[in-house]
Write a protein that holds these residues in place. Structure first.
Motif, PDB file in Angstrom:
ATOM      1  N   ASP A 113     -19.547 -23.879  -5.907  1.00  0.00           N
ATOM      2  CA  ASP A 113     -20.048 -25.023  -6.657  1.00  0.00           C
ATOM      3  C   ASP A 113     -21.567 -24.995  -6.808  1.00  0.00           C
ATOM      4  OD1 ASP A 113     -17.475 -25.908  -6.912  1.00  0.00           O
ATOM      5  OD2 ASP A 113     -17.665 -27.602  -5.521  1.00  0.00           O
TER       6      ASP A 113
ATOM      7  N   VAL B 268     -23.697 -25.100 -10.316  1.00  0.00           N
ATOM      8  CA  VAL B 268     -24.772 -26.050 -10.609  1.00  0.00           C
ATOM      9  C   VAL B 268     -26.042 -25.296 -11.012  1.00  0.00           C
ATOM     10  CG1 VAL B 268     -26.295 -27.814  -9.636  1.00  0.00           C
ATOM     11  CG2 VAL B 268     -23.843 -27.858  -9.140  1.00  0.00           C
TER      12      VAL B 268
ATOM     13  N   THR C 175     -27.597 -30.022 -19.837  1.00  0.00           N
ATOM     14  CA  THR C 175     -26.934 -30.990 -18.970  1.00  0.00           C
ATOM     15  C   THR C 175     -27.960 -31.968 -18.432  1.00  0.00           C
ATOM     16  OG1 THR C 175     -25.285 -29.335 -18.293  1.00  0.00           O
ATOM     17  CG2 THR C 175     -25.499 -31.293 -16.912  1.00  0.00           C
TER      18      THR C 175
ATOM     19  N   VAL D  71     -26.947 -35.697 -13.753  1.00  0.00           N
ATOM     20  CA  VAL D  71     -25.599 -35.229 -13.428  1.00  0.00           C
ATOM     21  C   VAL D  71     -25.655 -34.197 -12.318  1.00  0.00           C
ATOM     22  CG1 VAL D  71     -23.594 -33.976 -14.325  1.00  0.00           C
ATOM     23  CG2 VAL D  71     -24.719 -35.703 -15.736  1.00  0.00           C
ATOM     24  N   LEU D  72     -26.679 -33.366 -12.314  1.00  0.00           N
ATOM     25  CA  LEU D  72     -26.769 -32.250 -11.378  1.00  0.00           C
ATOM     26  C   LEU D  72     -27.084 -32.692  -9.955  1.00  0.00           C
ATOM     27  CD1 LEU D  72     -28.734 -29.732 -13.634  1.00  0.00           C
ATOM     28  CD2 LEU D  72     -26.265 -30.001 -13.379  1.00  0.00           C
ATOM     29  N   THR D  73     -27.494 -33.931  -9.787  1.00  0.00           N
ATOM     30  CA  THR D  73     -27.838 -34.422  -8.447  1.00  0.00           C
ATOM     31  C   THR D  73     -26.919 -35.543  -7.984  1.00  0.00           C
ATOM     32  OG1 THR D  73     -29.447 -35.972  -9.418  1.00  0.00           O
ATOM     33  CG2 THR D  73     -30.266 -33.803  -8.734  1.00  0.00           C
TER      34      THR D  73
ATOM     35  N   LEU E  88     -20.751 -34.759 -10.611  1.00  0.00           N
ATOM     36  CA  LEU E  88     -20.433 -33.333 -10.514  1.00  0.00           C
ATOM     37  C   LEU E  88     -18.940 -33.121 -10.281  1.00  0.00           C
ATOM     38  CD1 LEU E  88     -23.371 -31.852  -8.404  1.00  0.00           C
ATOM     39  CD2 LEU E  88     -22.818 -31.367 -10.793  1.00  0.00           C
ATOM     40  N   GLU E  89     -18.304 -34.038  -9.586  1.00  0.00           N
ATOM     41  CA  GLU E  89     -16.866 -33.937  -9.341  1.00  0.00           C
ATOM     42  C   GLU E  89     -16.072 -33.997 -10.640  1.00  0.00           C
ATOM     43  OE1 GLU E  89     -13.437 -36.313  -6.763  1.00  0.00           O
ATOM     44  OE2 GLU E  89     -15.551 -36.538  -6.251  1.00  0.00           O
TER      45      GLU E  89
ATOM     46  N   VAL F 281     -17.545 -32.990 -13.640  1.00  0.00           N
ATOM     47  CA  VAL F 281     -18.055 -31.936 -14.529  1.00  0.00           C
ATOM     48  C   VAL F 281     -17.603 -30.538 -14.114  1.00  0.00           C
ATOM     49  CG1 VAL F 281     -20.179 -30.776 -15.267  1.00  0.00           C
ATOM     50  CG2 VAL F 281     -20.041 -33.285 -15.286  1.00  0.00           C
ATOM     51  N   LEU F 282     -17.606 -30.247 -12.822  1.00  0.00           N
ATOM     52  CA  LEU F 282     -17.407 -28.868 -12.375  1.00  0.00           C
ATOM     53  C   LEU F 282     -15.995 -28.312 -12.635  1.00  0.00           C
ATOM     54  CD1 LEU F 282     -19.489 -28.618  -9.074  1.00  0.00           C
ATOM     55  CD2 LEU F 282     -20.103 -27.920 -11.396  1.00  0.00           C
TER      56      LEU F 282
END
Length: 266
Positions: A137, A141, A150, A154-156, A161-162, A164-165
């Motif tokens: 993961d 990121v 992005t 969202v990245l933090t 992230l749950e 998006v990933l």
């Protein structure tokens, strides 16, 4: 919502459009990415953004594990929307999805797009496995940060992230395992749109799209990285709108034929 309506989003009404443009998202992307493009090109053109399963309002649906299966699914529902002049636009993975849907329409004798805009994506013959979908993961990121496109928030944010990933990893797996036939081609011209500083797609990999059409095409280069559509939005809209108008008026002439420029130079 009907099966057809699950797949397409029309963000702005177009009562008497000159043509319809279907927009196919990138890996991990969703239909709403094309909201700004829809706003800029409507009502002259009807913009239908494709919504893949497993994201936004389709979050509860299973992800489609392969690119061919995704193209098959879209192919089964798109034909009723193919009325009047039609073009496809796809960014990154979306360019290959658009290409495969066009192939299926042509194969089955259905109305097919008159133009394909292939943006920010390697040509089908240049797709290869970078192993992104097998990374952890944290590495995914890092990939999002490197590509841009992005929202930094969202990245933090773990909860975001749950969401998006999983679709991002699924889509990378789909494109990295895609292997088309060596002679995979469509009959529509391909307008290649590529960025000068794209870390994922070289200019040569983008230009190779013209080996996948019997009708030639053209190339438009933009300043910026993989998601140049955001920094170069006005010019992107100008290129798409101008090319569609030229096509509708019978003025569009391929600049590249058989992988060579129409002037005889590579």
């Amino acid at each position: 919502m009907s099966a057809q309506n699950l797949w397409f989003r029309r963000y702005h009404p177009a009562h008497a459009p000159r043509a319809t443009l279907f927009c196919f998202p990138h890996a991990g992307g969703s239909a709403s990415y094309y909201h700004p493009m829809s706003k800029a090109l409507t009502p002259e053109f009807d913009i239908l953004a494709v919504q893949y399963p497993g994201r936004q309002d389709r979050y509860g649906e299973p992800l489609v594990p392969s690119l061919d299966a995704l193209a098959d699914a879209i192919h089964t529902v798109i034909e009723p929307h193919m009325r009047g002049p039609v073009a496809f636009f796809g960014h990154s993975m979306g360019s290959v999805v658009a290409f495969e849907v066009a192939r299926r329409l042509e194969r089955d004798g259905h109305p097919a797009p008159a133009l394909l805009f292939a943006s920010g994506g390697r040509a089908p013959s240049r797709v290869h496995d970078d192993g992104v979908h097998r990374r952890g993961d944290a590495a995914l990121v890092a990939e999002l940060r490197a590509m841009g496109g992005t929202d930094a928030r969202v990245l933090t944010e773990p909860d975001l992230l749950e969401l998006v990933l999983p679709p991002l990893r699924n889509d990378y797996r789909a494109i990295e395992s895609y292997r088309p036939e060596a002679d995979a081609r469509i009959d529509a011209p391909i307008v290649v749109m590529a960025a000068t500083d794209d870390p994922r797609t070289t200019e040569e990999e983008a230009r190779a799209w013209h080996g996948h059409t019997t009708a030639g095409g053209s190339v438009r280069l933009f300043q910026g990285g993989h998601f140049y559509l955001e920094s170069q939005g006005a010019r992107v809209v100008e290129v798409i709108g101008g090319t569609l108008r030229d096509h509708l008026a019978g003025r569009y002439r391929p600049e590249v034929v058989g992988g060579q420029s129409a002037l005889g130079h590579p």
